[in-house]
Design a protein around this motif. Structure first.
Motif, mmCIF file in Angstrom:
data_model
loop_
_atom_site.group_PDB
_atom_site.id
_atom_site.type_symbol
_atom_site.label_atom_id
_atom_site.label_comp_id
_atom_site.label_asym_id
_atom_site.label_seq_id
_atom_site.Cartn_x
_atom_site.Cartn_y
_atom_site.Cartn_z
ATOM 1 N N PRO A 137 0.746 -1.118 0.318
ATOM 2 C CA PRO A 137 0.038 -0.023 -0.185
ATOM 3 C C PRO A 137 1.070 1.359 -0.048
ATOM 4 C CG PRO A 137 -0.002 -1.071 2.338
ATOM 5 C CD PRO A 137 0.665 -2.062 1.361
ATOM 6 N N GLN A 138 0.479 2.239 -0.849
ATOM 7 C CA GLN A 138 1.019 3.463 -0.796
ATOM 8 C C GLN A 138 0.082 4.617 -0.111
ATOM 9 O OE1 GLN A 138 2.413 7.297 -3.616
ATOM 10 N NE2 GLN A 138 2.090 5.351 -4.681
ATOM 11 N N ILE A 139 0.369 4.967 1.035
ATOM 12 C CA ILE A 139 -0.413 5.814 1.801
ATOM 13 C C ILE A 139 -0.296 7.263 1.129
ATOM 14 C CG2 ILE A 139 -1.080 6.826 4.006
ATOM 15 C CD1 ILE A 139 -1.378 3.570 3.777
ATOM 16 N N ILE A 140 -1.770 7.523 0.940
ATOM 17 C CA ILE A 140 -1.768 9.056 0.251
ATOM 18 C C ILE A 140 -2.310 9.947 1.601
ATOM 19 C CG2 ILE A 140 -3.162 10.567 -0.927
ATOM 20 C CD1 ILE A 140 -3.578 8.589 -3.005
ATOM 21 N N GLY A 141 -1.280 11.018 2.061
ATOM 22 C CA GLY A 141 -1.477 11.706 2.961
ATOM 23 C C GLY A 141 -0.351 11.898 3.841
ATOM 24 N N GLU A 142 -0.348 12.785 4.747
ATOM 25 C CA GLU A 142 1.326 13.131 5.313
ATOM 26 C C GLU A 142 1.503 12.112 6.318
ATOM 27 O OE1 GLU A 142 1.010 16.923 7.016
ATOM 28 O OE2 GLU A 142 0.795 18.153 5.158
ATOM 29 N N ASP A 143 0.423 11.612 6.960
ATOM 30 C CA ASP A 143 0.971 10.413 8.082
ATOM 31 C C ASP A 143 0.921 9.038 7.675
ATOM 32 O OD1 ASP A 143 1.568 9.461 10.689
ATOM 33 O OD2 ASP A 143 -0.143 10.149 11.681
ATOM 34 N N TYR A 144 1.647 8.753 7.071
ATOM 35 C CA TYR A 144 1.446 7.291 6.432
ATOM 36 C C TYR A 144 1.899 6.287 7.489
ATOM 37 C CZ TYR A 144 6.874 6.650 6.353
ATOM 38 O OH TYR A 144 8.112 6.443 6.841
ATOM 39 N N ARG A 145 2.425 6.605 8.572
ATOM 40 C CA ARG A 145 2.874 5.633 9.552
ATOM 41 C C ARG A 145 1.756 5.370 10.480
ATOM 42 N NH1 ARG A 145 8.562 7.675 12.238
ATOM 43 N NH2 ARG A 145 8.134 5.830 13.527
ATOM 44 N N SER A 146 0.841 6.163 10.699
ATOM 45 C CA SER A 146 -0.260 5.984 11.319
ATOM 46 C C SER A 146 -1.433 5.093 10.521
ATOM 47 C CB SER A 146 -0.995 7.415 11.627
ATOM 48 O OG SER A 146 -2.501 7.171 12.426
ATOM 49 N N ALA A 147 -1.459 5.314 9.327
ATOM 50 C CA ALA A 147 -2.328 4.513 8.547
ATOM 51 C C ALA A 147 -1.929 3.205 8.594
ATOM 52 C CB ALA A 147 -2.380 5.127 7.088
ATOM 53 N N LEU A 148 -0.512 2.951 8.463
ATOM 54 C CA LEU A 148 0.031 1.593 8.375
ATOM 55 C C LEU A 148 -0.126 0.773 9.716
ATOM 56 C CD1 LEU A 148 3.248 2.212 6.183
ATOM 57 C CD2 LEU A 148 1.076 0.858 5.369
ATOM 58 N N ARG A 149 -0.178 1.605 10.817
ATOM 59 C CA ARG A 149 -0.157 1.048 12.092
ATOM 60 C C ARG A 149 -1.594 0.214 12.082
ATOM 61 N NH1 ARG A 149 1.793 6.440 14.240
ATOM 62 N NH2 ARG A 149 3.889 6.161 14.390
ATOM 63 N N THR A 150 -2.752 1.341 11.629
ATOM 64 C CA THR A 150 -4.073 0.794 11.793
ATOM 65 C C THR A 150 -4.450 -0.542 10.877
ATOM 66 O OG1 THR A 150 -4.565 3.101 12.099
ATOM 67 C CG2 THR A 150 -6.511 1.660 11.097
ATOM 68 N N LEU A 151 -3.680 -0.548 9.781
ATOM 69 C CA LEU A 151 -4.002 -1.454 8.762
ATOM 70 C C LEU A 151 -3.327 -2.771 9.111
ATOM 71 C CD1 LEU A 151 -3.675 0.585 5.388
ATOM 72 C CD2 LEU A 151 -5.654 -0.810 6.187
ATOM 73 N N ALA A 152 -2.206 -2.806 9.928
ATOM 74 C CA ALA A 152 -1.219 -3.924 10.122
ATOM 75 C C ALA A 152 -1.992 -5.083 10.637
ATOM 76 C CB ALA A 152 -0.083 -3.555 10.870
#
Length: 289
Positions: free
Chosen positions: A266-281
């Motif tokens: 996944p390529q997260i669109i938005g400034e906080d990619y780490r937060s999104a990847l934490r949620t998705l993991a």
């Protein structure tokens, strides 16, 4: 090394990649963020934005983590000499065995004055990598169309498609056969407001509708001019940008796995990619069961 043995070695490397990774512009990654992604269970970080082969950050990212794969997506054959790419792979392989994957590709004719005979340029690049001792399992090719997908099968670990749909993933898997790597990028906006999510996705993905290789590839999967004229239709955005709740996004990413991908980034669109990847993991981990 025989091709059968190459495939066996590559297959072992694919297991190490895991099913999910993270794709972002290469300067967005830091040793700290890569270490966190490793701890969250992501198997690879994909360094986008055509990083140069001699970028000093590769070693820093690898040294700051223990097992995650660092991969380029992609080194542009017009921007980096193959000898330099080979030197980087060999140096990193010696220090961090099995943890650096050299993704290469020809980029876009719209951005490169020297863009002539790209297929020949790619095969020449592979020839030089061969001559310098970079094994097939240590490199992979950006591949959209069938011709380059076949080259990826024959002369590399496999294919790295970008801006695609699960139907394309299934087609490429059919070309690659069962043993090659198929690592797919897919854009993500974590937002349940569809209008807002589409606006963010369109702002990012609409750019690629000015590049003929992506447009031609999407035409093959049922998209027409109403979809592919910039900035792109809702149908186009919904196809190439997973958006909605984290559960909906995880389901969309898993479609590529069901279609034949070894690995989805996944390529997260938005400034906080780490937060999104934490949620998705944890949700992506559930999709593996």
């Amino acid at each position: 090394m025989t091709r059968n043995l190459e495939l066996l070695v590559a297959g072992m490397a694919f297991d190490h990649l895991g099913k999910f990774g993270a794709w972002q512009f290469y300067t967005q990654f830091t040793p700290e963020s890569v270490r966190e992604l490793e701890e969250l269970g992501y198997g690879a970080v994909w360094l986008g934005g055509s990083p140069p082969a001699d970028w000093e950050g590769y070693e820093q990212l690898l040294a700051g983590s223990a097992s995650i794969t660092v991969a380029t997506s992609i080194v542009n054959v017009w921007g980096t000499q193959p000898e330099a790419a080979a030197d980087t792979w060999l140096r990193l392989e010696e220090k961090f065995p099995g943890r650096f994957l050299l993704g290469i590709g020809v980029g876009h004719r719209e951005h490169t004055d020297a863009y002539t005979k790209p297929y020949d340029a790619l095969t020449h690049y592979l020839d030089v990598l061969d001559a310098h001792g970079v094994p097939q399992h240590g490199r992979a090719l950006a591949a959209l169309g069938p011709r380059v997908a076949k080259l990826a099968r024959e002369r590399s670990a496999g294919a790295l498609p970008y801006l695609t749909v699960p139907e394309h993933t299934a087609e490429v898997r059919g070309i690659l056969g069962p043993d090659a790597l198929l690592a797919v990028e897919h854009k993500v906006v974590l937002d349940t407001d569809a209008d807002r999510a589409r606006a963010a996705g369109r702002d990012k993905a609409g750019f690629y509708l000015g590049l003929i290789n992506y447009v031609n590839n999407l035409r093959r999967f049922g998209f027409d001019e109403t979809d592919l004229t910039q900035p792109g239709s809702d149908r186009f955005v919904d196809a190439v940008v997973a958006h909605g709740s984290a559960e909906q996004v995880a389901d969309r990413l898993a479609e590529h796995v069901r279609a034949g991908a070894n690995h989805v980034a996944p390529q997260i669109i938005g400034e906080d990619y780490r937060s999104a990847l934490r949620t998705l993991a944890p949700l992506l981990a559930q999709r593996l069961n």
